[in-house]
Design a protein around this motif. Structure first.
Motif, PDB file in Angstrom:
ATOM      1  N   ALA A 172     -10.841  -4.380  -5.965  1.00 58.07           N
ATOM      2  CA  ALA A 172     -10.491  -3.603  -4.784  1.00 58.07           C
ATOM      3  C   ALA A 172     -10.589  -2.116  -5.103  1.00 58.07           C
ATOM      4  O   ALA A 172     -10.200  -1.676  -6.183  1.00 58.07           O
TER       5      ALA A 172
ATOM      6  N   ASP B 114      -7.065   2.489  -1.929  1.00 59.64           N
ATOM      7  CA  ASP B 114      -6.936   2.756  -0.496  1.00 59.64           C
ATOM      8  C   ASP B 114      -5.657   3.566  -0.298  1.00 59.64           C
ATOM      9  O   ASP B 114      -4.546   3.023  -0.336  1.00 59.64           O
TER      10      ASP B 114
ATOM     11  N   ARG C 288      -6.784  -8.832   5.187  1.00 60.76           N
ATOM     12  CA  ARG C 288      -7.765  -8.368   4.192  1.00 60.76           C
ATOM     13  C   ARG C 288      -8.751  -9.480   3.872  1.00 60.76           C
ATOM     14  O   ARG C 288      -9.958  -9.258   3.787  1.00 60.76           O
TER      15      ARG C 288
ATOM     16  N   GLN D  91     -12.390  -8.471   2.477  1.00 59.97           N
ATOM     17  CA  GLN D  91     -12.011  -7.509   1.451  1.00 59.97           C
ATOM     18  C   GLN D  91     -11.394  -8.246   0.261  1.00 59.97           C
ATOM     19  O   GLN D  91     -10.761  -9.282   0.431  1.00 59.97           O
TER      20      GLN D  91
ATOM     21  N   TYR E 223      -5.838  -7.029  -3.007  1.00 58.38           N
ATOM     22  CA  TYR E 223      -5.350  -5.705  -3.394  1.00 58.38           C
ATOM     23  C   TYR E 223      -4.124  -5.921  -4.274  1.00 58.38           C
ATOM     24  O   TYR E 223      -3.079  -6.369  -3.795  1.00 58.38           O
TER      25      TYR E 223
END
Length: 165
Positions: free
Chosen positions: A47, A50, A126, A131, A134
């Motif tokens: 990841a 962010d 996510r 994605q 995380y």
């Protein structure tokens, strides 16, 4: 003599069957027997940081810390009331104090469970967006779940002191 002829005939018949290799399956490995059964491991993409998500996680972490502090104070009050003489008598002042504190603890426990649910939704969103996981989100979700489990156990322990289930 006839018996020897039959035996000889059977031996010749069996030998002939073994000699004709193309009529019977081979004992060699077949393609399915020589393939690997190892699972294919696809590398998980890392990841990327962010900042917006990290800020949101910081807010949620602070909320969990506040709930934990408040819960500890209220559970200490409930524990004291539940251990007081006469607390097992329904309707006594100590019993009412313990029940009041338990109600507050239940409210805070609900807040913690709501936070766990929100974090699970974030994790799911996510994944649905394709994605990668995380790590900070996963760690906070695990911490929130541990906190919820501890709160549930504490409420159960105080209820047990009062003779409830």
């Amino acid at each position: 003599m006839a018996m020897i002829r039959r035996s000889l005939f059977l031996v010749v018949l069996l030998a002939a069957g073994c000699a004709a290799a193309d009529k019977y399956p081979s004992l060699a490995l077949r393609p399915i027997e020589s393939r690997s059964d190892d699972e294919v491991v696809t590398p998980v993409a890392a990841a990327t940081p962010d900042a917006a998500l990290d800020a949101q996680l910081g807010t949620v972490s602070a909320k969990l810390a506040k709930i934990d502090t408040d819960f500890a104070a209220i559970s200490a009050r409930a524990d004291t009331a539940a251990k007081a003489p006469g607390a097992q008598a329904v309707g006594s002042d100590q019993w009412l104090a313990a029940q009041s504190a338990l109600a507050e603890m239940d409210g805070l426990g609900g807040d913690t469970l709501g936070t766990v649910s929100d974090l699970e939704q974030m994790t799911t969103a996510r994944g649905e967006a394709g994605q990668p996981p995380y790590p900070a989100l996963d760690a906070l979700r695990a911490r929130a779940q541990d906190q919820a489990d501890a709160e549930t156990a504490k409420v159960a322990a105080i209820k047990a002191l009062l003779g409830e289930k």
